[in-house]
Design a protein around this motif. Sequence first.
Motif, PDB file in Angstrom:
ATOM      1  N   UNK A 179      25.222  51.401  37.078  1.00 52.77           N
ATOM      2  CA  UNK A 179      24.984  49.940  37.144  1.00 52.77           C
ATOM      3  C   UNK A 179      26.087  50.176  37.515  1.00 52.77           C
ATOM      4  N   UNK A 180      26.701  49.631  38.746  1.00 58.03           N
ATOM      5  CA  UNK A 180      27.843  49.274  39.586  1.00 58.03           C
ATOM      6  C   UNK A 180      28.743  48.369  39.155  1.00 58.03           C
ATOM      7  N   UNK A 181      28.593  48.673  37.558  1.00 59.88           N
ATOM      8  CA  UNK A 181      30.387  46.928  37.295  1.00 59.88           C
ATOM      9  C   UNK A 181      30.963  48.367  37.159  1.00 59.88           C
ATOM     10  N   UNK A 182      31.604  49.332  37.469  1.00 63.94           N
ATOM     11  CA  UNK A 182      32.937  50.523  37.994  1.00 63.94           C
ATOM     12  C   UNK A 182      33.428  49.492  38.486  1.00 63.94           C
ATOM     13  N   UNK A 183      32.895  48.747  39.798  1.00 64.82           N
ATOM     14  CA  UNK A 183      33.053  48.444  40.845  1.00 64.82           C
ATOM     15  C   UNK A 183      32.711  46.941  41.432  1.00 64.82           C
ATOM     16  N   UNK A 184      31.941  46.543  41.006  1.00 65.60           N
ATOM     17  CA  UNK A 184      31.279  45.753  41.212  1.00 65.60           C
ATOM     18  C   UNK A 184      30.681  44.615  40.290  1.00 65.60           C
ATOM     19  N   UNK A 186      35.800  50.786  35.126  1.00 60.89           N
ATOM     20  CA  UNK A 186      36.059  49.625  35.485  1.00 60.89           C
ATOM     21  C   UNK A 186      37.083  48.819  34.509  1.00 60.89           C
ATOM     22  N   UNK A 187      36.074  48.679  32.893  1.00 56.91           N
ATOM     23  CA  UNK A 187      36.201  48.263  32.016  1.00 56.91           C
ATOM     24  C   UNK A 187      37.856  48.138  31.187  1.00 56.91           C
ATOM     25  N   UNK A 188      38.030  49.437  31.531  1.00 55.27           N
ATOM     26  CA  UNK A 188      39.523  50.165  30.946  1.00 55.27           C
ATOM     27  C   UNK A 188      40.439  49.267  31.901  1.00 55.27           C
ATOM     28  N   UNK A 189      40.190  49.359  33.296  1.00 51.44           N
ATOM     29  CA  UNK A 189      40.944  49.014  34.324  1.00 51.44           C
ATOM     30  C   UNK A 189      41.475  47.694  33.804  1.00 51.44           C
ATOM     31  N   UNK A 190      40.197  47.008  33.727  1.00 53.01           N
ATOM     32  CA  UNK A 190      40.751  45.331  33.938  1.00 53.01           C
ATOM     33  C   UNK A 190      41.300  44.956  32.589  1.00 53.01           C
ATOM     34  N   UNK A 191      41.361  45.661  31.186  1.00 52.26           N
ATOM     35  CA  UNK A 191      41.618  45.781  30.226  1.00 52.26           C
ATOM     36  C   UNK A 191      43.025  45.252  30.025  1.00 52.26           C
ATOM     37  N   UNK A 192      43.643  46.966  30.653  1.00 50.04           N
ATOM     38  CA  UNK A 192      44.952  47.362  31.192  1.00 50.04           C
ATOM     39  C   UNK A 192      45.427  46.385  31.802  1.00 50.04           C
ATOM     40  N   UNK A 193      44.669  45.772  33.235  1.00 47.47           N
ATOM     41  CA  UNK A 193      45.342  43.765  33.832  1.00 47.47           C
ATOM     42  C   UNK A 193      45.454  43.263  33.129  1.00 47.47           C
ATOM     43  N   UNK A 253      36.220  39.098  30.553  1.00 41.34           N
ATOM     44  CA  UNK A 253      36.491  38.430  32.764  1.00 41.34           C
ATOM     45  C   UNK A 253      36.984  39.835  33.131  1.00 41.34           C
ATOM     46  N   UNK A 254      36.711  39.419  34.649  1.00 38.03           N
ATOM     47  CA  UNK A 254      36.754  40.625  34.839  1.00 38.03           C
ATOM     48  C   UNK A 254      38.038  39.738  35.562  1.00 38.03           C
ATOM     49  N   UNK A 255      39.274  40.635  36.078  1.00 43.34           N
ATOM     50  CA  UNK A 255      41.150  39.548  36.035  1.00 43.34           C
ATOM     51  C   UNK A 255      41.063  39.133  37.372  1.00 43.34           C
ATOM     52  N   UNK A 284      31.776  38.232  33.473  1.00 42.95           N
ATOM     53  CA  UNK A 284      31.292  39.632  32.357  1.00 42.95           C
ATOM     54  C   UNK A 284      31.455  40.571  32.774  1.00 42.95           C
ATOM     55  N   UNK A 285      32.410  40.815  32.170  1.00 43.37           N
ATOM     56  CA  UNK A 285      32.023  43.061  32.943  1.00 43.37           C
ATOM     57  C   UNK A 285      30.717  43.795  31.736  1.00 43.37           C
ATOM     58  N   UNK A 286      30.395  43.102  30.324  1.00 42.02           N
ATOM     59  CA  UNK A 286      29.780  43.720  29.423  1.00 42.02           C
ATOM     60  C   UNK A 286      28.621  43.676  29.881  1.00 42.02           C
ATOM     61  N   UNK A 287      27.785  44.196  30.532  1.00 36.76           N
ATOM     62  CA  UNK A 287      26.535  44.524  29.888  1.00 36.76           C
ATOM     63  C   UNK A 287      25.381  43.345  29.339  1.00 36.76           C
ATOM     64  N   UNK A 288      25.086  42.519  30.501  1.00 35.57           N
ATOM     65  CA  UNK A 288      24.274  40.837  30.026  1.00 35.57           C
ATOM     66  C   UNK A 288      22.911  41.345  29.141  1.00 35.57           C
TER      67      UNK A 288
END
Length: 289
Positions: free
Chosen positions: A113-118, A169-176, A219-221, A227-231
């Motif tokens: 799934x492309x949640x790492x980027x989009x 991508x989850x970790x990146x947004x948590x960093x933000x 939430x995507x920053x 929502x970045x988490x898979x639905x």
Amino acid sequence: MYLHKYLNQALHDPSLWKNDELRNLCYVFEMPFLQKDMKTTVFMVRLLWFGCKHKQLRIKIDMVPAIRKTAWWSIDPNSLPMMTQKIHDAGCLLLLDTTSDEQSFTSEYLKEFIVDTIDRIRPVQTNLRVSTAPAEVCLMETFPQIVRDSYALAKLFVDICNVTDISSYMLKNCTFHVLQELRWNPNMPDDISKLPSLMELTVQIFMKLLAFNKTYFLPRFFLPEVNIFPQDQDIQDKQHEKWEIKFILKILGQNVSLDSDESDDYDDYHDDDASDNDDYHDDDSSDDE
């Protein structure tokens, strides 16, 4: 699809791999990247890097057609935190997709799934997706090295622990989100007075992820309604993801329980940290690749 056809031809062009800049790269067919009944524009490439420091370093690249208009945003960028003129001008991308039906992937094809980027937006109504990757790259570049190292360390722990439900991508947004709560000012990148140590930052990234897991909304920053988490996760999937986060936090020396679902797991780190690091926690009463 023509996209896959031409990229396939390009990767098989011998002249590409004779380039001096690519002498340490090796293209590896880890598994078929194209099936005759596949209906996606995403082209996934797997490379191996052979160098002095890294032996067989796996590199994953996802390519997809995109439309770029400078400074284009799907929402009002002035409403977003940590916005600068450079980030504003970087804007977003519109990505083209051929289908909103995830079942169109073949079973043999590597499903990622492309949640790492989009993230998909209104998949039933449109085949366009919004990527905030350009803005995210600009924001990450404003961070001091210690922040980028903590993000890299968080990804390393996920990799070492063989965790499958936590994406970079989850970790990146948590960093933000963590840097936002520490009141990091991208216009003053040399001011690191409010930043904790590398290890403490890494812990905060996972604690923030654990807090978002509680409501299962990350939430995507730069697009906070997404929502970045898979639905499509069921209760067991969510619980397993929570266990993986706690497992890493346990390795990092945090007092979290792997057996219970105690709500105070989300508060332990901040209670302890407030007594040891009054410098920056006095300024930050809240709690956030």
